[in-house]
Design a protein around this motif. Structure first.
Motif, short mmCIF file in Angstrom:
data_model
loop_
_atom_site.label_atom_id
_atom_site.label_comp_id
_atom_site.label_asym_id
_atom_site.label_seq_id
_atom_site.Cartn_x
_atom_site.Cartn_y
_atom_site.Cartn_z
N TRP A 16 5.96 -3.34 3.86
CA TRP A 16 4.51 -3.51 3.76
C TRP A 16 4.00 -4.41 4.89
O TRP A 16 2.98 -4.13 5.49
CB TRP A 16 4.15 -4.09 2.40
CG TRP A 16 2.68 -4.21 2.18
CD1 TRP A 16 1.81 -3.22 1.83
CD2 TRP A 16 1.88 -5.39 2.32
NE1 TRP A 16 0.54 -3.71 1.73
CE2 TRP A 16 0.55 -5.04 2.04
CE3 TRP A 16 2.17 -6.71 2.66
CZ2 TRP A 16 -0.48 -5.96 2.07
CZ3 TRP A 16 1.13 -7.62 2.69
CH2 TRP A 16 -0.17 -7.24 2.40
N ARG A 17 4.72 -5.47 5.16
CA ARG A 17 4.30 -6.39 6.23
C ARG A 17 4.41 -5.75 7.61
O ARG A 17 3.64 -6.07 8.50
CB ARG A 17 5.16 -7.66 6.19
CG ARG A 17 4.83 -8.55 5.03
CD ARG A 17 5.69 -9.80 5.03
NE ARG A 17 5.36 -10.63 3.89
CZ ARG A 17 6.20 -11.42 3.29
NH1 ARG A 17 7.45 -11.51 3.71
NH2 ARG A 17 5.81 -12.15 2.26
N PRO A 58 1.50 -6.57 -2.68
CA PRO A 58 2.88 -6.34 -3.10
C PRO A 58 3.37 -7.30 -4.19
O PRO A 58 4.04 -6.88 -5.12
CB PRO A 58 3.69 -6.53 -1.81
CG PRO A 58 2.74 -6.21 -0.73
CD PRO A 58 1.39 -6.67 -1.22
N LYS A 59 3.02 -8.56 -4.09
CA LYS A 59 3.45 -9.54 -5.09
C LYS A 59 2.85 -9.20 -6.45
O LYS A 59 3.55 -9.22 -7.47
CB LYS A 59 3.02 -10.94 -4.64
CG LYS A 59 3.39 -12.06 -5.58
CD LYS A 59 2.92 -13.39 -4.99
CE LYS A 59 3.07 -14.53 -5.93
NZ LYS A 59 2.56 -15.78 -5.36
N ASN A 92 12.09 -7.03 -2.18
CA ASN A 92 12.07 -7.68 -0.87
C ASN A 92 11.96 -6.65 0.26
O ASN A 92 11.22 -6.87 1.23
CB ASN A 92 13.33 -8.53 -0.67
CG ASN A 92 13.33 -9.76 -1.55
OD1 ASN A 92 12.30 -10.18 -2.06
ND2 ASN A 92 14.50 -10.34 -1.73
N SER A 102 4.51 -6.06 -7.86
CA SER A 102 5.86 -6.35 -8.36
C SER A 102 5.80 -6.97 -9.75
O SER A 102 6.57 -6.60 -10.64
CB SER A 102 6.58 -7.31 -7.40
OG SER A 102 6.75 -6.71 -6.15
N ARG A 136 10.66 -3.59 0.08
CA ARG A 136 9.32 -3.02 0.04
C ARG A 136 8.30 -3.98 0.66
O ARG A 136 7.42 -3.58 1.41
CB ARG A 136 8.93 -2.71 -1.41
CG ARG A 136 7.71 -1.83 -1.64
CD ARG A 136 6.37 -2.50 -1.75
NE ARG A 136 6.37 -3.83 -2.24
CZ ARG A 136 6.24 -4.20 -3.50
NH1 ARG A 136 6.08 -3.33 -4.44
NH2 ARG A 136 6.25 -5.48 -3.82
N THR A 137 8.46 -5.27 0.39
CA THR A 137 7.57 -6.28 0.98
C THR A 137 7.74 -6.30 2.49
O THR A 137 6.75 -6.38 3.22
CB THR A 137 7.86 -7.66 0.38
OG1 THR A 137 7.67 -7.59 -1.04
CG2 THR A 137 6.92 -8.71 0.94
N GLU A 138 8.97 -6.23 2.99
CA GLU A 138 9.20 -6.17 4.44
C GLU A 138 8.51 -4.96 5.05
O GLU A 138 7.88 -5.05 6.09
CB GLU A 138 10.70 -6.08 4.74
CG GLU A 138 11.48 -7.34 4.49
CD GLU A 138 12.98 -7.11 4.63
OE1 GLU A 138 13.40 -6.10 5.24
OE2 GLU A 138 13.74 -7.95 4.11
#
Length: 192
Positions: A74-75, A114-115, A68, A118, A70-72
């Motif tokens: 990335w965004r 990212p998804k 989560n 993962s 890492r996704t933040e």
């Protein structure tokens, strides 16, 4: 948090730190970013440590926090890419094939969203089942399967593209060397 829980968390971090750092390293290619990712995830987990009833699931919880986070990141990233005419040569620090393959794989993983990344990391590096991956990522098993299928297809496409580019470059370099050799022989004949 009670003193006993603080000690329990410290012991958990001490014993699992290396494995968790390896997981973070697989999620982000830069070693410094991986350390930052793990530290951020540990800080976030520390505040909720007493809420994790089954501490045997702490690794899964922490991996989810890392994903989560890492996704933040990335965004929120700023696009710092600058288009160039020619791609830089990929450098491999270790000469063994295993390290070269790993470096290539880490580089190729960058093309995935990212998804997708993962799912690939959890399924193939962490050796989690489809159901475990689905639970860790908060998605259905069918979504894990379809995402994994698309991610692997994208990785194959990227690897094939890189191999084709390498062959084209190799042929071009060989052609340039042949042309230069012919020119030298021609100049030698003229001088004689």
């Amino acid at each position: 948090m009670a003193h006993a829980e603080v000690l329990e968390f410290e012991e958990y971090v001490r014993t699992r730190q290396e494995a968790l750092l390896r997981s973070a390293r697989r999620l982000v290619p830069d070693p410094v970013d991986a350390q930052d990712l793990l530290q951020t995830a540990l800080v976030r987990t520390y505040g909720r440590w007493d809420g994790i009833a089954d501490k045997s699931l702490a690794d899964a919880y922490l991996r989810r926090v890392m994903i989560n986070t890492r996704t933040e990141w990335w965004r929120a990233r700023k696009l710092e890419e600058v288009p160039t005419e020619q791609l830089p040569d990929a450098s491999v620090e270790d000469v063994t094939e295993q390290h070269a393959d790993r470096a290539l794989l880490m580089d190729v993983l960058k093309v995935l969203a990212p998804k997708q990344r993962s799912v690939v990391v959890l399924r193939h590096w962490e050796q989690m089942s489809t159901e475990e991956t689905a639970a860790a990522l908060g998605m259905s098993a069918g979504t894990v399967k379809s995402t994994l299928h698309r991610a692997l297809a994208r990785l194959r496409q990227e690897l094939e593209s890189r191999e084709l580019n390498a062959r084209t470059t190799e042929r071009s370099d060989h052609g340039n060397q042949s042309h230069a050799g012919r020119e030298e022989r021609g100049q030698e004949r003229c001088a004689a």
